[in-house]
Design an enzyme around this catalytic site. Structure first.
Site, PDB file in Angstrom:
ATOM      1  CE  LYS A  87      -3.999  -2.249   1.963  1.00 38.72           C
ATOM      2  NZ  LYS A  87      -4.601  -2.736   3.208  1.00 38.72           N
TER       3      LYS A  87
ATOM      4  CE  LYS B 214     -13.148   0.319  -6.298  1.00 36.78           C
ATOM      5  NZ  LYS B 214     -12.505   1.236  -5.367  1.00 36.78           N
TER       6      LYS B 214
ATOM      7  CE  LYS C 291      -4.463  -8.935  -5.127  1.00 40.63           C
ATOM      8  NZ  LYS C 291      -4.592  -8.598  -3.713  1.00 40.63           N
TER       9      LYS C 291
HETATM   10  P1  TYM Z   1     -10.546  -7.819   0.375  1.00 42.20           P
HETATM   11  O1  TYM Z   1     -11.762  -6.994   0.590  1.00 42.20           O
HETATM   12  O2  TYM Z   1      -9.370  -7.181  -0.294  1.00 42.20           O
HETATM   13  O3  TYM Z   1     -10.891  -9.108  -0.452  1.00 42.20           O
HETATM   14  C1  TYM Z   1     -11.940  -9.963  -0.048  1.00 42.20           C
HETATM   15  C2  TYM Z   1     -11.549 -11.393  -0.333  1.00 42.20           C
HETATM   16  O4  TYM Z   1     -11.324 -11.584  -1.721  1.00 42.20           O
HETATM   17  C3  TYM Z   1     -10.083 -12.224  -1.923  1.00 42.20           C
HETATM   18  N1  TYM Z   1      -9.501 -11.760  -3.195  1.00 42.20           N
HETATM   19  C4  TYM Z   1      -8.977 -12.563  -4.124  1.00 42.20           C
HETATM   20  N2  TYM Z   1      -8.839 -13.908  -4.168  1.00 42.20           N
HETATM   21  C5  TYM Z   1      -8.272 -14.444  -5.265  1.00 42.20           C
HETATM   22  N3  TYM Z   1      -7.843 -13.693  -6.315  1.00 42.20           N
HETATM   23  C6  TYM Z   1      -7.953 -12.342  -6.323  1.00 42.20           C
HETATM   24  N4  TYM Z   1      -7.535 -11.627  -7.362  1.00 42.20           N
HETATM   25  C7  TYM Z   1      -8.537 -11.721  -5.175  1.00 42.20           C
HETATM   26  N5  TYM Z   1      -8.792 -10.442  -4.832  1.00 42.20           N
HETATM   27  C8  TYM Z   1      -9.376 -10.482  -3.620  1.00 42.20           C
HETATM   28  C9  TYM Z   1      -9.223 -11.789  -0.745  1.00 42.20           C
HETATM   29  O5  TYM Z   1      -8.159 -12.695  -0.528  1.00 42.20           O
HETATM   30  C10 TYM Z   1     -10.232 -11.799   0.370  1.00 42.20           C
HETATM   31  O6  TYM Z   1     -10.373 -13.086   0.921  1.00 42.20           O
HETATM   32  N6  TYM Z   1      -8.340  -7.830   4.826  1.00 42.20           N
HETATM   33  C11 TYM Z   1      -9.433  -8.405   4.077  1.00 42.20           C
HETATM   34  C12 TYM Z   1     -10.794  -8.175   4.720  1.00 42.20           C
HETATM   35  C13 TYM Z   1     -10.882  -8.648   6.122  1.00 42.20           C
HETATM   36  C14 TYM Z   1     -10.917 -10.011   6.567  1.00 42.20           C
HETATM   37  C15 TYM Z   1     -11.002  -9.946   7.976  1.00 42.20           C
HETATM   38  C16 TYM Z   1     -10.855 -11.227   5.909  1.00 42.20           C
HETATM   39  C17 TYM Z   1     -10.968  -7.847   7.217  1.00 42.20           C
HETATM   40  N7  TYM Z   1     -11.042  -8.627   8.334  1.00 42.20           N
HETATM   41  C18 TYM Z   1     -11.051 -11.121   8.741  1.00 42.20           C
HETATM   42  C19 TYM Z   1     -10.905 -12.402   6.690  1.00 42.20           C
HETATM   43  C20 TYM Z   1     -10.997 -12.332   8.088  1.00 42.20           C
HETATM   44  C21 TYM Z   1      -9.430  -7.772   2.708  1.00 42.20           C
HETATM   45  O7  TYM Z   1      -8.959  -6.693   2.514  1.00 42.20           O
HETATM   46  O8  TYM Z   1     -10.074  -8.474   1.766  1.00 42.20           O
END
Ligand code: TYM
Length: 319
Positions: free
Chosen positions: A110, A192, A189
């Protein structure tokens, strides 16, 4: 078995979110007690527009429900409806080694993307650990990019247990090998923030445009192509049947078909794959109070569990 996962309220959802986390999470809702939430506290590290944050939060709930989350089986809630999680994040931060957080890839990524180094961004994994531990979670379905965050969660839980006695379970990540990193338009990957996303619920024109803009190499139409290195083929493999995948693989290897034809086929399949979800989304939208009712019920249930765990934590640490 308690299953928990979260998704940030930072915009519309893409097919990387769907195949990496939502689909596995939806499949798991019949195997145990599932808790899924919309991480609006986490989204605050990047979203500065209150109206957008509120809308994104409801939008993620809508899309998750449309994709098959069953609120009769799984508890769906807003992270901020359980503010105790920030108390737990504080308690965890008092045992969290700086070095552990400094090694977090997502923080470094980030900063490299130009986000300013706020304490919130730095503490992001601590809040995520609190999210997981406050529900006594056993299994956390996520994409590969979240693996390190789950490891940090386990480290913090172990540290708390060492310091104050057994308080927390150590959760396990559940990462689907076939969809652990869904590629975006440029083969990186899908994300957004990289602008390489194909959203689940964009309209037909936009979805077609995105698919047709997948980056390809300069192999000529007649020449054989390598399916294993093609984003088109990888995405097609997520939405087509076994026979269709085998057929496309063969045509890649044989040559004679251009990338734009393969892209058109991918678009058709993708559009067809999400058709039932689009229909479901329309139905949910027609019922004005549905989402709010689901989230209110979810908040109630999530609070019960979180209160129970926090009573244990406060007693253990001396609060
Ligand atoms: P976030 O919002 O970035 O993404 C949500 C979920 O989607 C998965 N993901 C992907 N998986 C495969 N290929 C991709 N290109 C891809 N892009 C996104 C992410 O791995 C994720 O599982 N920190 C987390 C949110 C969070 C969370 C938590 C998750 C907050 N607290 C507690 C689990 C448990 C996040 O930013 O996900």
């Amino acid at each position: 078995m308690r299953i928990l996962s979260g998704i940030q309220a930072s915009g519309v959802l893409h097919i990387g979110n769907y195949f990496g986390m939502m689909r596995p999470a939806i499949a798991l809702q019949v195997e145990g007690e599932a808790f899924y939430f919309i991480a609006d506290y986490h989204a605050l590290t990047t979203v500065r527009d209150p109206k957008a944050l509120r809308e994104n939060t409801r939008g993620v709930a809508l899309d998750f429900l449309a994709c098959g989350l069953d609120p009769e089986r799984a508890t769906l809630f807003r992270q901020s409806d359980v503010p105790q999680v920030t108390e737990l994040a504080w308690i965890l931060s008092t045992v969290a080694p700086m070095g552990l957080l400094e090694r977090a890839h997502s923080y470094k990524d980030k900063l490299a993307r130009g986000l300013s180094a706020t304490a919130g961004l730095f503490n992001y994994p601590v809040l995520m650990a609190a999210d997981i531990l406050i529900y006594d979670s056993d299994v956390v379905p996520v994409g590969k990019d979240q693996k390190q965050h789950i490891e940090i969660t386990r480290d913090l839980a172990a540290k708390m247990n060492e310091t104050f006695g057994p308080i927390f379970k150590l959760p396990e990540p559940r990462i689907e090998a076939a969809t652990e990193v869904v590629p975006g338009l440029d083969g990186q990957k899908m994300s957004k923030s990289y602008g390489n996303n194909i959203d689940i619920f964009s309209d037909e024109k936009e979805t077609r445009k995105r698919v047709m803009s997948i980056v390809t190499d300069s192999t000529r139409v007649e020449a054989p192509k390598d399916p294993s290195r093609s984003t088109i083929f990888q995405l097609y493999s997520l939405v087509a049947s076994k026979d269709q995948i085998a057929n496309m693989r063969e045509r890649f290897q044989k040559g004679g078909t251009g990338y734009s034809d393969f892209k058109r086929e991918l678009f058709e399949k993708l559009w067809e794959y999400f058709a039932p979800m689009r229909k479901c989304r329309e139905e949910i939208l027609a019922d004005k109070s549905y989402i709010d009712n689901v989230l209110a019920r979810g908040a109630e249930r999530a609070n019960q569990v979180a209160d129970h765990v926090m009573t244990r934590v406060r007693a253990a640490v001396g609060l």
